[in-house]
Write a protein that holds these residues in place. Structure first.
Motif, PDB file in Angstrom:
ATOM      1  N   HIS A 249     -14.418 -36.989  24.689  1.00 10.30           N
ATOM      2  CA  HIS A 249     -13.000 -36.904  24.312  1.00 10.30           C
ATOM      3  C   HIS A 249     -12.388 -35.710  25.010  1.00 10.30           C
ATOM      4  N   PRO A 250     -11.228 -35.863  25.636  1.00 12.29           N
ATOM      5  CA  PRO A 250     -10.664 -34.744  26.418  1.00 12.29           C
ATOM      6  C   PRO A 250     -10.355 -33.507  25.586  1.00 12.29           C
ATOM      7  N   ASP A 251     -10.061 -33.687  24.281  1.00 12.15           N
ATOM      8  CA  ASP A 251      -9.636 -32.551  23.468  1.00 12.15           C
ATOM      9  C   ASP A 251     -10.743 -31.951  22.615  1.00 12.15           C
ATOM     10  N   PHE A 252     -11.909 -32.589  22.565  1.00 12.46           N
ATOM     11  CA  PHE A 252     -13.003 -32.054  21.739  1.00 12.46           C
ATOM     12  C   PHE A 252     -13.636 -30.851  22.448  1.00 12.46           C
ATOM     13  N   GLU A 253     -14.156 -29.947  21.637  1.00 13.49           N
ATOM     14  CA  GLU A 253     -14.902 -28.814  22.180  1.00 13.49           C
ATOM     15  C   GLU A 253     -16.380 -29.184  22.244  1.00 13.49           C
ATOM     16  N   LYS A 290     -13.866 -27.640  26.870  1.00 11.92           N
ATOM     17  CA  LYS A 290     -13.190 -28.880  26.506  1.00 11.92           C
ATOM     18  C   LYS A 290     -13.801 -30.050  27.285  1.00 11.92           C
ATOM     19  N   ALA A 292     -12.186 -32.313  28.681  1.00  9.04           N
ATOM     20  CA  ALA A 292     -11.406 -32.522  29.902  1.00  9.04           C
ATOM     21  C   ALA A 292     -11.963 -31.725  31.075  1.00  9.04           C
ATOM     22  N   ASP A 314     -10.211 -41.742  24.664  1.00 10.29           N
ATOM     23  CA  ASP A 314      -9.686 -41.403  23.344  1.00 10.29           C
ATOM     24  C   ASP A 314     -10.451 -42.089  22.211  1.00 10.29           C
TER      25      ASP A 314
END
Length: 919
Positions: A249-253, A290, A292, A314
């Motif tokens: 996921h691009p926004d997950f750490e 991230k 991303a 997503d």
């Protein structure tokens, strides 16, 4: 004259016992002989139309309680809409093509060792469907369902098949049909693609594995001398050979964690949970970043010579796994969609039997589910297996063979949800439809909003062919609406078999040329259309083809599973060709379950078959069962429930028996009393009848059939049996036959039978017909059947709120008296209530109210005498004592004037007067 000869005893022509299982077939024969449905249609000619379009049941096997529920609900609506003044036709239909019939015919042929030839198989499938159409038709008729049974619609009739082809041609003409390769539900046992509606979920045990993929790309900030791995989790190990990517996921750490001599990458939020689950206690987080930031980094497949790239998606969640999702674009819809963004092929190295093809090292020829353990062993061998355990979860299975299915990318025909904005138009159409219950709107809206393109091809024989040509010279496809319509004309005359039986040069004259290379060397498409497309075009094949019907339908009614089945395919087909839904309203019912709420199955031994219920109880009890429950939820059925319904049925039937029995010497035109001249108690019951009628008619309009049953059952049990009819007995049996009070009561009974029989006719179709035959001699009505009548119009004179308020107050007092009488009975102070004298000590206001009814109170309370006394205290005190006097041999009341008449010394003065007048 003997005293008993002077009693007006009931002489009902309705038998005490219903004997439904014996009497109903006689009624069916009568309806058949008199062509009752044709009479109904003739009578409704010119009325406003109400069209309920029948969703076709599958012509395979006997009906079950679910199909009985569905057909009876439709019959309630058809009958009630006619009685409400509509031209309400019912054209039944059957779904005839498809896998279940083909599967059964193939099974029979294999057992007899007869070769499977497509043209022969199709003919045998047609014969098989015809057999069960005839069986089910008789089973539906046995339930008392009226309809155009001699002229149903069948999806295998030639004109219907031609309509299927033409409707397909409309999508072709608009450019909405394409041949593509993408993942679909695939049944390896049935060897065909499946629609969403052909998939059911059941518990399944799958191996759950955690796997590490070696990261080839360098990650800034991480030591270069330590191997780095990305951790994935999957419950389908067999798809690992088809892995092409890992989605983040691009926004997950994400965290890079040192574990021993390795670095593992996984979602930071899942780190502790995953590592502790693997028994890892000592670890160090080296870096976080991230998702991303890792896009397009490259991993190496654990045991195959190929790469697996890191991609962004997503659909990745933190609900389970590692936050790094194993991606095989050939084996999942979401994987396929995200794969398109990264130009990943829909790689699915499986054949139609679900076995790995020769280009898969290590596992070629293995069936996918059998290969799970082999893949796990290989991962362990190369040192990339971190953990394995078993997981029990809901998994998709084939609706027909019950086998677990696979997601497999194959070459299929699709209708695009985006071309011509089919998805957007369908969502707008959903908003214009009335969904009953209201949650049906959101259910189908969400399905359409998120569904993939419609896979319309099936790799089977029994169905309508996809009319397309494959050019043998250039390999391209010729898909042309003009050619499709030319074939449709042939199908209308000869049936869909023409496509399979005739050569192309017989079908097309002249032969078309390939628009790509100019060649004329073609082969036919052999796939058939999805059977949901077949049934989905019924609005076009039936509503728009039969002049007695109308498009769009007022109502579609099926089980809640049809939000993803017939409701869904009908919506997409109609919107795709006509830009609007084929229905104005959609009503759904639940499923039939056993008395404990469990799904019915042969293995549990809890199946209740309609035929068995009818044999024991009669079809009327099945109809009552449908009416008694709120069908919007799952409906329970058991022997205990059926016994309770039988008791309720008897209550209603016996109420009618009593009323009809007391009309034996009454005809409306000769003996009826005007409402203004009727006794108050009779006018009160007419007020209650008006209320009941209004409530029931509203319930019919809202399809709230359980409200109808419970309203009328309660009215029969409480208002009539426990009060009105009980109070009337003395007047009906003891009064002079021609007395105004008796004729008043008979008039009340007449109106009750007339209104209630009509109100119940759509539900208790057999019983109300029997009652109507017994009732007609007392009426001026010409209708030979209750099903030819309309709902009774209630005169405004029936309603009298002031009178009703007074009688409701009297009933409250009666209830208090009944409590004290019951207590006296328990204490053996009295036997029957007629043994009692009741003294009412009341305040002045209540005294003045009751004084107006003083001469009627003994009848109202069913006692021999009532004494009114004033009190300054409580508003009501009830005292019960044995009644003074002697028991009248005729009316059973205790009276002080028994024996005062010399001619009739054993009766009271009232009875003596009647007897003298009759002598």
């Amino acid at each position: 004259m003997k005293i008993k000869d002077s009693l007006n005893l009931p002489k009902s022509s309705i038998p005490m016992k219903a004997n439904l299982s014996q009497r109903e077939p006689q009624m069916l024969t009568r309806w058949e002989d008199t062509k009752i449905y044709d009479q109904i249609i003739e009578k409704s000619e010119g009325h406003p139309k109400f069209i309920l379009h029948d969703g076709p049941p599958y012509a395979n096997g006997h009906i079950h309680m679910g199909t009985a529920l569905n057909k009876i609900l439709k019959d309630f609506i058809i009958k009630s809409r006619f009685m409400a003044g509509f031209d309400s036709r019912y054209v039944p239909g059957w779904d005839c093509h498809g896998l279940p019939i083909e599967h059964q015919v193939e099974k029979d042929l294999k057992a007899k060792k007869i070769p499977l030839v497509k043209t022969d198989l199709r003919k045998r499938c047609r014969t098989y469907a015809e057999k069960f159409i005839d069986i089910q038709r008789e089973e539906f008729k046995r339930l008392g369902v009226f309809g155009d049974w001699d002229n149903p619609y069948l999806t295998m009739k030639f004109p219907y098949e031609a309509t299927i082809v033409r409707e397909f041609g409309k999508f072709v003409e608009k450019g909405g049909v394409y041949l593509g390769e993408k993942p679909v539900y695939w049944c390896a046992s049935c060897k065909t693609a499946l629609a969403d509606a052909e998939v059911e979920y059941a518990e399944h045990r799958s191996p759950s594995i955690y796997v590490k993929f070696p990261l080839v790309s360098k990650v800034p900030g991480l030591p270069e001398d330590t191997p780095v791995y990305v951790l994935i989790w999957t419950t389908t190990p067999w798809t690992i050979p088809a892995n092409l990517a890992i989605a983040l996921h691009p926004d997950f750490e994400y965290a890079a964690v040192r574990v021993g001599g390795e670095i593992w990458i996984l979602a930071g939020e899942l780190r502790d949970l995953v590592l502790s689950g693997m028994g890892v206690k000592n670890y160090e987080t080296l870096a976080t970043f991230k998702g991303a930031d890792m896009e397009r980094l490259v991993c190496r497949h654990p045991f195959l010579e190929k790469d697996s790239i890191l991609i962004l998606a997503d659909h990745v969640t933190l609900e389970a796994g590692t936050g790094c999702v194993h991606t095989a674009p050939g084996h999942g819809q979401e994987d396929y969609e995200v794969g398109l963004k990264y130009d990943l092929p829909a790689y699915a190295p499986l054949d139609d039997d679900g076995r790995f093809t020769e280009d898969v090292p290590f596992f070629a020829g293995q069936f996918v589910f059998d290969a799970n353990q082999a893949v796990i062993a290989k991962l362990e061998e190369v040192g990339c297996l971190l953990k394995v355990e078993e997981l029990e979860h809901a998994y998709p299975h084939c609706w027909r063979c019950k086998s677990p299915i696979i997601f497999r990318s194959t070459r299929q025909w699709f209708i695009s949800m985006e071309t011509n904005d089919l998805r957007g138009k369908a969502l707008k159409a959903i908003d214009q439809v009335r969904w009953i219950p209201a949650w049906g709107h959101d259910r189908i809206y969400n399905m359409v909003e998120n569904r993939p393109d419609w896979c319309i091809s099936r790799q089977r024989s029994w169905g309508v062919p996809i009319i397309a040509l494959h050019c043998e010279d250039c390999g391209r496809v010729l898909l042309d609406a003009g050619l499709v319509n030319r074939v449709a004309d042939l199908v209308e005359k000869n049936g869909a078999d023409v496509w399979f039986e005739k050569d192309l040069n017989e079908i097309f004259d002249p032969m078309p040329a390939c628009p790509h290379c100019g060649g004329k060397n073609f082969r036919k498409e052999t796939d058939i259309l999805d059977v949901w497309f077949d049934s989905g075009v019924s609005h076009a094949a039936v509503l728009q083809q039969r002049p007695e019907l109308r498009w769009p339908a007022d109502l579609y009614l099926e089980g809640s599973d049809q939000h993803r089945g017939w409701f869904h395919s009908s919506l997409l087909e109609s919107v795709g060709t006509r830009d609007t839904a084929p229905y104005k309203s959609v009503l759904t019912h639940g499923f039939v379950v056993d008395g404990e709420g469990k799904k019915m199955s042969k293995s549990l031994g809890n199946i209740v078959a309609p035929g068995e219920v009818i044999k024991k109880y009669g079809a009327e009890i099945v109809r009552l069962w449908v009416a008694a429950e709120d069908y919007r939820n799952d409906i329970k059925i058991s022997q205990d429930i059926l016994k309770q319904l039988t008791d309720g049925y008897r209550r209603i039937r016996n109420t009618f028996r009593f009323m009809l029995g007391n009309l034996y010497d009454f005809t409306f035109e000769k003996n009826a009393v005007s409402v203004a001249e009727m006794a108050e108690i009779d006018r009160y019951i007419l007020h209650r009848l008006a209320y009941i009628s209004n409530r029931v008619l509203k319930a019919y309009e809202a399809y709230d059939f359980h409200v109808i049953y419970h309203t009328i059952h309660t009215f029969c049990a409480v208002d009539l049996s426990a009060f009105y009819l009980d109070v009337l007995k003395d007047r009906l049996y003891v009064s002079h036959p021609e007395s105004p009070e008796r004729r008043s009561s008979q008039t009340g009974l007449y109106h009750l039978v007339n209104v209630l029989a009509r109100l119940l006719a759509p539900i208790l179709a057999f019983t109300m017909e029997e009652i109507w035959q017994a009732f007609r001699p007392f009426t001026p009505f010409e209708e030979a059947s209750v099903h030819l009548t309309a709902f009774a119009e209630i005169p405004s004179s029936f309603e009298n709120r002031d009178l009703a308020d007074r009688w409701e107050r009297l009933l409250e007092i009666r209830q208090e008296v009944s409590k004290v009488l019951e207590e006296a009975r328990k204490n053996k102070e009295i036997g029957h209530s007629l043994d009692a004298q009741v003294t009412l000590t009341v305040n002045e206001k209540t005294y003045d109210f009751l004084k107006d009814y003083e001469v009627e109170l003994d009848d109202i309370f069913i006692v021999s005498r009532v004494v009114l006394e004033k009190s300054d205290g409580a508003p009501l005190a009830v005292t019960v004592t044995p009644a003074p006097g002697v028991k009248c041999e005729r009316c059973w009341h205790y009276k002080t004037d028994v024996g005062t008449d010399g001619e009739f010394p054993t009766v009271c003065g009232r009875c003596a007067e009647v007897l003298c007048s009759l002598a």
